[in-house]
Write a protein that holds these residues in place. Structure first.
Motif, short mmCIF file in Angstrom:
data_model
loop_
_atom_site.label_atom_id
_atom_site.label_comp_id
_atom_site.label_asym_id
_atom_site.label_seq_id
_atom_site.Cartn_x
_atom_site.Cartn_y
_atom_site.Cartn_z
N ARG A 118 0.87 -1.18 0.00
CA ARG A 118 0.00 0.00 0.00
C ARG A 118 0.91 1.24 0.00
O ARG A 118 1.77 1.38 0.87
CB ARG A 118 -0.90 -0.01 1.24
N ARG A 175 7.60 -1.23 4.33
CA ARG A 175 7.54 -1.52 5.75
C ARG A 175 6.58 -2.70 5.94
O ARG A 175 5.51 -2.73 5.33
CB ARG A 175 6.99 -0.29 6.47
N ILE A 182 8.74 9.97 -5.57
CA ILE A 182 9.47 8.76 -6.00
C ILE A 182 9.74 7.86 -4.80
O ILE A 182 9.60 6.64 -4.87
CB ILE A 182 10.78 9.16 -6.70
N TRP A 183 10.10 8.48 -3.70
CA TRP A 183 10.37 7.72 -2.47
C TRP A 183 9.14 6.92 -2.05
O TRP A 183 9.25 5.76 -1.63
CB TRP A 183 10.78 8.68 -1.36
N PHE A 203 13.37 25.80 -7.06
CA PHE A 203 13.80 24.54 -7.67
C PHE A 203 14.03 23.45 -6.62
O PHE A 203 13.60 22.30 -6.81
CB PHE A 203 15.07 24.76 -8.49
N ALA A 219 5.94 7.86 4.78
CA ALA A 219 5.42 7.67 3.43
C ALA A 219 5.89 6.37 2.80
O ALA A 219 5.53 6.08 1.65
CB ALA A 219 5.84 8.84 2.55
N ARG A 220 6.70 5.60 3.52
CA ARG A 220 7.17 4.35 2.93
C ARG A 220 6.00 3.42 2.63
O ARG A 220 5.01 3.41 3.37
CB ARG A 220 8.15 3.65 3.87
N PRO A 221 6.10 2.63 1.58
CA PRO A 221 5.03 1.67 1.29
C PRO A 221 4.87 0.68 2.45
O PRO A 221 5.82 0.39 3.17
CB PRO A 221 5.53 0.96 0.03
N VAL A 222 3.67 0.19 2.60
CA VAL A 222 3.36 -0.74 3.69
C VAL A 222 2.88 -2.05 3.10
O VAL A 222 2.05 -2.07 2.20
CB VAL A 222 2.27 -0.14 4.61
N LEU A 270 8.47 11.77 5.30
CA LEU A 270 9.00 10.82 4.31
C LEU A 270 9.11 9.42 4.91
O LEU A 270 8.88 8.42 4.24
CB LEU A 270 10.36 11.30 3.80
N TRP A 271 9.49 9.35 6.18
CA TRP A 271 9.59 8.05 6.83
C TRP A 271 8.20 7.38 6.88
O TRP A 271 8.07 6.18 6.65
CB TRP A 271 10.15 8.21 8.25
N THR A 274 8.67 4.63 -12.41
CA THR A 274 9.41 5.28 -11.33
C THR A 274 10.86 5.52 -11.72
O THR A 274 11.44 6.55 -11.39
CB THR A 274 9.34 4.42 -10.06
N ALA A 275 11.43 4.57 -12.45
CA ALA A 275 12.82 4.76 -12.90
C ALA A 275 12.90 5.90 -13.91
O ALA A 275 13.84 6.70 -13.90
CB ALA A 275 13.33 3.47 -13.52
N ALA A 294 10.89 8.49 -13.95
CA ALA A 294 10.74 9.74 -13.19
C ALA A 294 12.05 10.11 -12.51
O ALA A 294 12.44 11.29 -12.49
CB ALA A 294 9.63 9.58 -12.15
N ALA A 295 12.75 9.13 -11.96
CA ALA A 295 14.02 9.41 -11.30
C ALA A 295 15.03 9.95 -12.29
O ALA A 295 15.75 10.91 -12.02
CB ALA A 295 14.54 8.14 -10.63
N SER A 316 16.76 17.03 -15.11
CA SER A 316 16.30 18.40 -14.85
C SER A 316 17.27 19.14 -13.94
O SER A 316 17.56 20.32 -14.15
CB SER A 316 14.91 18.36 -14.20
N LEU A 317 17.76 18.46 -12.92
CA LEU A 317 18.71 19.08 -11.99
C LEU A 317 19.96 19.55 -12.72
O LEU A 317 20.40 20.70 -12.55
CB LEU A 317 19.11 18.06 -10.91
N ILE A 351 1.53 11.63 1.07
CA ILE A 351 2.41 11.92 2.21
C ILE A 351 3.85 12.09 1.71
O ILE A 351 4.59 12.94 2.19
CB ILE A 351 2.32 10.80 3.26
N THR A 374 14.21 13.52 -13.22
CA THR A 374 14.58 14.45 -12.16
C THR A 374 16.06 14.79 -12.21
O THR A 374 16.45 15.95 -12.09
CB THR A 374 14.22 13.83 -10.79
#
Lengths: 64, 217
Positions: free
Chosen positions: A4, A59, A51-52, A40, B182-185, B179-180, B4-5, B7-8, B14-15, A9, B11
């Motif tokens: 999920r 988890r 992306i993260w 920027f 926001a990790r997938p579960v 962000l912590w 996702t790759a 998008a990375a 762009s930087l 977030i 990014t």
């Protein structure tokens, strides 16, 4: 089992972290990206947060 | 390639592109025929720095040579709109291209074309801050009169002793926590629970029906 994900977030967290980093750079006189330093870095933070939220190691939690 | 790759990779590209394309402002830049001259003093009132821009020449106020401002000092300015008379004008300022509430306007019924003034820095900010800032602004008046300008200024001092710096650190910590979270579960069945799952008892086979034809014999 399919993980999920929490992209909203992640996006908000990345934006918040980006704003914080940009402000620290400004306050320490390190405007590394010239006139677009704040905008920027904030946007990049949001993108990286998104992306993260998709690529971070999942988890493991017991089912509710 | 996975989205996702992609998008990375976008990014990172762009930087790099922005680092290459964004060049620092070459000078204290004034456009439209307006002049602006700034000077600052330190805490003791001694001259600290000066910068100017306009038709008479640009001096200082660049990213490499920013206009220095002391928190305990003051800033003086002298400006001219040149040949233009700004009536019913509005003006807006920006920091790092982001609009800030420092804006206004005036009818200018007297047709004034010059302005000058002085202000103590600490009297015009709620708390001390330091750092390097890109500030720009524009003024637009009736009849298409227009001027804009930009430059860099640096608030001297130690950032570690200022409140805004530590607020920024707190914002970073908050972002890290988000962000912590926001990790997938992934919901997993604990191994102990899986091991203790009891198999259902074997059902007994139904008794064979009595033979109907031999029952009465």
């Amino acid at each position: 089992m399919r993980p999920r994900r929490r992209p909203i977030i992640g996006l908000v967290g990345g934006l918040v972290l980006g704003v914080g980093v940009a402000l620290i750079l400004v306050f320490t006189s390190l405007a590394i990206l010239g006139t677009y330093t704040v905008i920027f870095i904030t946007i990049v933070g949001g993108v990286l947060g998104l992306i993260w939220a998709y690529m971070a190691p999942p988890r493991r939690v017991p089912p509710a | 390639m996975r989205p996702t790759a992609r998008a990375a990779r976008a990014t990172v590209i762009s930087l790099v592109a922005l680092c290459v394309l964004v060049a620092p402002v070459a000078a204290f830049d004034m456009n439209g025929g307006c002049d602006l001259a700034l000077s600052s003093t330190d805490e003791s009132g001694a001259p600290l720095d000066a910068a100017s821009g306009g038709p008479s020449g640009d001096d200082g106020g660049t990213q490499d040579d920013p206009f220095l401002v002391d928190w305990e000092g003051s800033v003086s300015w002298t400006g001219s709109s040149g040949d233009q008379v700004f009536t019913n004008h509005t003006w807006q300022t920006y920091v790092f291209n982001i609009p800030i509430p420092v804006a206004g306007g005036d009818d200018n019924p007297d047709g004034t074309t010059t302005a000058e003034g002085s202000a103590d820095v600490s009297d015009n900010a709620p708390f001390q801050f330091t750092g390097l800032y890109y500030v720009s602004g524009q003024i637009n008046g009736e009849g298409g009169t227009h001027c804009d300008g930009s430059g860099w200024f640096k608030m001297t001092g130690n950032p570690l002793t200022t409140i805004p710096f530590w607020i920024a650190v707190g914002i970073c910590v908050l972002g890290g926590v988000l962000l912590w979270a926001a990790r997938p579960v992934v919901a997993v069945v604990p191994s102990t629970a899986a091991a203790t799952v009891v198999a259902p008892p074997p059902t007994e086979p139904p008794p064979p029906p009595p033979p109907s034809g031999e029952a009465g014999r």
